[in-house]
Scaffold this motif. Structure first.
Motif, PDB file in Angstrom:
ATOM      1  N   MET A  79       0.861  -1.194   0.000  1.00  0.00           N
ATOM      2  CA  MET A  79       0.000   0.000   0.000  1.00  0.00           C
ATOM      3  C   MET A  79       0.888   1.232   0.000  1.00  0.00           C
ATOM      4  O   MET A  79       1.778   1.361   0.876  1.00  0.00           O
ATOM      5  N   VAL A  84      -4.140   5.699   1.987  1.00  0.00           N
ATOM      6  CA  VAL A  84      -5.165   5.695   3.043  1.00  0.00           C
ATOM      7  C   VAL A  84      -5.180   7.057   3.736  1.00  0.00           C
ATOM      8  O   VAL A  84      -4.263   7.858   3.548  1.00  0.00           O
ATOM      9  N   LYS A  88       0.427   5.866   5.715  1.00  0.00           N
ATOM     10  CA  LYS A  88       0.916   4.544   6.096  1.00  0.00           C
ATOM     11  C   LYS A  88       2.427   4.490   5.938  1.00  0.00           C
ATOM     12  O   LYS A  88       2.947   5.045   4.976  1.00  0.00           O
ATOM     13  N   ILE A  99      -1.242 -10.483   3.457  1.00  0.00           N
ATOM     14  CA  ILE A  99      -2.046 -10.358   2.223  1.00  0.00           C
ATOM     15  C   ILE A  99      -1.230 -10.822   1.005  1.00  0.00           C
ATOM     16  O   ILE A  99      -1.762 -11.465   0.105  1.00  0.00           O
ATOM     17  N   ALA A 130      -6.965   3.174  -1.339  1.00  0.00           N
ATOM     18  CA  ALA A 130      -7.669   2.024  -0.744  1.00  0.00           C
ATOM     19  C   ALA A 130      -9.005   2.447  -0.167  1.00  0.00           C
ATOM     20  O   ALA A 130      -9.121   3.493   0.468  1.00  0.00           O
ATOM     21  N   ASP A 131     -10.005   1.594  -0.396  1.00  0.00           N
ATOM     22  CA  ASP A 131     -11.318   1.842   0.212  1.00  0.00           C
ATOM     23  C   ASP A 131     -12.037   0.526   0.492  1.00  0.00           C
ATOM     24  O   ASP A 131     -13.191   0.346   0.127  1.00  0.00           O
ATOM     25  N   GLY A 132     -11.321  -0.430   1.086  1.00  0.00           N
ATOM     26  CA  GLY A 132     -11.940  -1.711   1.431  1.00  0.00           C
ATOM     27  C   GLY A 132     -11.891  -2.702   0.285  1.00  0.00           C
ATOM     28  O   GLY A 132     -12.083  -2.352  -0.875  1.00  0.00           O
ATOM     29  N   GLY A 133     -11.593  -3.955   0.622  1.00  0.00           N
ATOM     30  CA  GLY A 133     -11.582  -5.009  -0.403  1.00  0.00           C
ATOM     31  C   GLY A 133     -10.387  -4.954  -1.334  1.00  0.00           C
ATOM     32  O   GLY A 133     -10.456  -5.426  -2.467  1.00  0.00           O
ATOM     33  N   THR A 134      -9.248  -4.444  -0.836  1.00  0.00           N
ATOM     34  CA  THR A 134      -8.097  -4.315  -1.746  1.00  0.00           C
ATOM     35  C   THR A 134      -7.453  -5.660  -2.053  1.00  0.00           C
ATOM     36  O   THR A 134      -6.851  -5.814  -3.112  1.00  0.00           O
ATOM     37  N   ARG A 135      -7.577  -6.652  -1.125  1.00  0.00           N
ATOM     38  CA  ARG A 135      -6.972  -7.962  -1.455  1.00  0.00           C
ATOM     39  C   ARG A 135      -7.713  -8.565  -2.652  1.00  0.00           C
ATOM     40  O   ARG A 135      -7.106  -9.167  -3.525  1.00  0.00           O
ATOM     41  N   ASP A 175     -14.869   0.462   2.502  1.00  0.00           N
ATOM     42  CA  ASP A 175     -14.097   0.552   3.751  1.00  0.00           C
ATOM     43  C   ASP A 175     -14.985   0.657   4.990  1.00  0.00           C
ATOM     44  O   ASP A 175     -14.821  -0.085   5.958  1.00  0.00           O
ATOM     45  N   ASP A 178     -16.850  -2.501   5.634  1.00  0.00           N
ATOM     46  CA  ASP A 178     -15.897  -3.506   6.105  1.00  0.00           C
ATOM     47  C   ASP A 178     -15.618  -3.290   7.594  1.00  0.00           C
ATOM     48  O   ASP A 178     -15.642  -4.223   8.394  1.00  0.00           O
ATOM     49  N   LYS A 179     -15.402  -2.004   7.983  1.00  0.00           N
ATOM     50  CA  LYS A 179     -14.986  -1.734   9.366  1.00  0.00           C
ATOM     51  C   LYS A 179     -16.165  -1.791  10.336  1.00  0.00           C
ATOM     52  O   LYS A 179     -16.008  -2.206  11.465  1.00  0.00           O
TER      53      LYS A 179
HETATM   54  N1  UDP Z   1      -6.802   0.405   5.737  1.00  0.00           N
HETATM   55  C1  UDP Z   1      -6.313   1.598   6.214  1.00  0.00           C
HETATM   56  N2  UDP Z   1      -5.017   1.633   6.686  1.00  0.00           N
HETATM   57  C2  UDP Z   1      -4.220   0.535   6.706  1.00  0.00           C
HETATM   58  C3  UDP Z   1      -4.743  -0.687   6.232  1.00  0.00           C
HETATM   59  C4  UDP Z   1      -6.046  -0.716   5.740  1.00  0.00           C
HETATM   60  O1  UDP Z   1      -6.993   2.613   6.195  1.00  0.00           O
HETATM   61  O2  UDP Z   1      -3.058   0.598   7.149  1.00  0.00           O
HETATM   62  C5  UDP Z   1      -8.183   0.387   5.188  1.00  0.00           C
HETATM   63  C6  UDP Z   1      -8.170   0.299   3.657  1.00  0.00           C
HETATM   64  O3  UDP Z   1      -9.204   1.101   3.113  1.00  0.00           O
HETATM   65  C7  UDP Z   1      -8.463  -1.170   3.437  1.00  0.00           C
HETATM   66  C8  UDP Z   1      -9.448  -1.412   4.551  1.00  0.00           C
HETATM   67  O4  UDP Z   1      -8.881  -0.744   5.660  1.00  0.00           O
HETATM   68  O5  UDP Z   1      -8.991  -1.393   2.142  1.00  0.00           O
HETATM   69  C9  UDP Z   1      -9.719  -2.856   4.892  1.00  0.00           C
HETATM   70  O6  UDP Z   1      -8.523  -3.508   5.161  1.00  0.00           O
HETATM   71  P1  UDP Z   1      -8.427  -5.085   5.293  1.00  0.00           P
HETATM   72  O7  UDP Z   1      -7.210  -5.404   6.113  1.00  0.00           O
HETATM   73  O8  UDP Z   1      -9.735  -5.649   5.710  1.00  0.00           O
HETATM   74  O9  UDP Z   1      -8.083  -5.573   3.793  1.00  0.00           O
HETATM   75  P2  UDP Z   1      -8.910  -5.357   2.439  1.00  0.00           P
HETATM   76  O10 UDP Z   1     -10.373  -5.302   2.794  1.00  0.00           O
HETATM   77  O11 UDP Z   1      -8.423  -4.067   1.829  1.00  0.00           O
HETATM   78  O12 UDP Z   1      -8.563  -6.543   1.632  1.00  0.00           O
END
Ligand code: UDP
Length: 246
Positions: A79, A84, A88, A99, A130-135, A175, A178-179
């Motif tokens: 990332m 974000v 980061k 990941i 990034a806005d959630g679901g990046t994997r 995001d 997800d959170k």
């Molecule tokens: N995120 C963030 N800071 C970080 C890591 C993640 O703001 O250091 C946010 C980012 O938007 C990411 C989301 O949290 O997409 C969800 O992270 P997760 O670990 O669930 O992985 P992702 O859903 O991206 O696969």
């Protein structure tokens, strides 16, 4: 998961970003974005912006890491510091190392690794925003970069999460969903083979909800698969046009 937000889905069953429960975020995909990599692709999925590049199959250094019967897939998910809201650290975090591993494992079954013994295939995934679901978006775009590198594959891997938000089952969580939602289930699928290559789950679902969420995520993957194929065809149609003009 703790609920801090008032409502993520309103009384008309509309989510904060205007989507219905079974809708993907808007997706834009480009194949062959980078000229210096062997294969590359770029995806925008909602506010996610992710670039993938592939090098290989190529000679592996150090040589002792080489596998006698197949290629070694090496994957780095990273990332950008500006991806974000809270800057980061550019250093790889535990989350990025994990990941990178799950993405490698989600992609490996799709590649004919046995065709290229003693070589490596390097996959770089750079999250620009990034806005959630990046994997999941990372798997989708990296699979296209592998195809763009001309690496023989059983199928494209398509990935998408589904989950539970405000008591409703929803597709492709962003995001905040997800959170603050109750559950998140990222899935990667080779749709032509109906083979799952990644399944993870965070939060709580009943067995019935789990089955419905899995089916929702599978449907999302199938829609993404169609968009991946369109993006690949668009690249080769453009190449054909250039060749014909010459
Ligand atoms: N995120 C963030 N800071 C970080 C890591 C993640 O703001 O250091 C946010 C980012 O938007 C990411 C989301 O949290 O997409 C969800 O992270 P997760 O670990 O669930 O992985 P992702 O859903 O991206 O696969």
């Amino acid at each position: 998961m703790r609920k801090t937000h008032e409502k993520l889905i309103n009384e008309n069953s509309t989510r904060l970003d205007g989507r219905k429960s079974n809708q993907l975020r808007p997706i834009k995909i480009e194949v062959g974005t980078l000229s210096n990599a062997d294969g590359s692709a770029y995806i925008e999925q909602g506010k996610n912006k992710i670039l993938a590049a592939v090098y290989g199959p190529k000679e592996l250094h150090p040589k002792h890491r080489a596998l006698p019967d197949r290629a070694l897939l090496i994957c780095r998910y990273h990332m950008a510091p500006f991806s974000v809201q809270e800057r980061k650290s550019p250093a790889p975090s535990r989350r990025e190392i994990e990941i990178s591993k799950v993405i490698r494992e989600a992609l490996e079954p799709s590649v004919f690794v046995e065709y290229y013994p003693r070589t490596s295939i390097d996959i770089f995934i750079e999250v620009l925003q990034a806005d959630g679901g990046t994997r999941c978006s990372g798997i989708t775009v990296a699979s296209l970069a592998l195809a763009d590198a001309g690496i023989p594959m059983h199928d494209l891997v398509s990935a998408c999460a589904a989950g539970k938000v405000d008591g409703q089952l929803v597709l492709d969580l962003n995001d905040i969903e997800d959170k603050e939602g109750e559950a998140d289930l990222p899935l990667a699928l080779m749709p032509n083979l109906n083979a799952i290559t990644l399944i993870q789950m965070d939060g709580d679902l009943s067995i019935n909800e789990f089955e419905q969420t899995l089916n929702l995520a599978k449907e999302g993957c199938k829609q993404i698969h169609a968009l991946q194929k369109d993006a690949l065809k668009a690249k080769y149609a453009a190449v054909k046009e250039v060749v014909e003009e010459k």
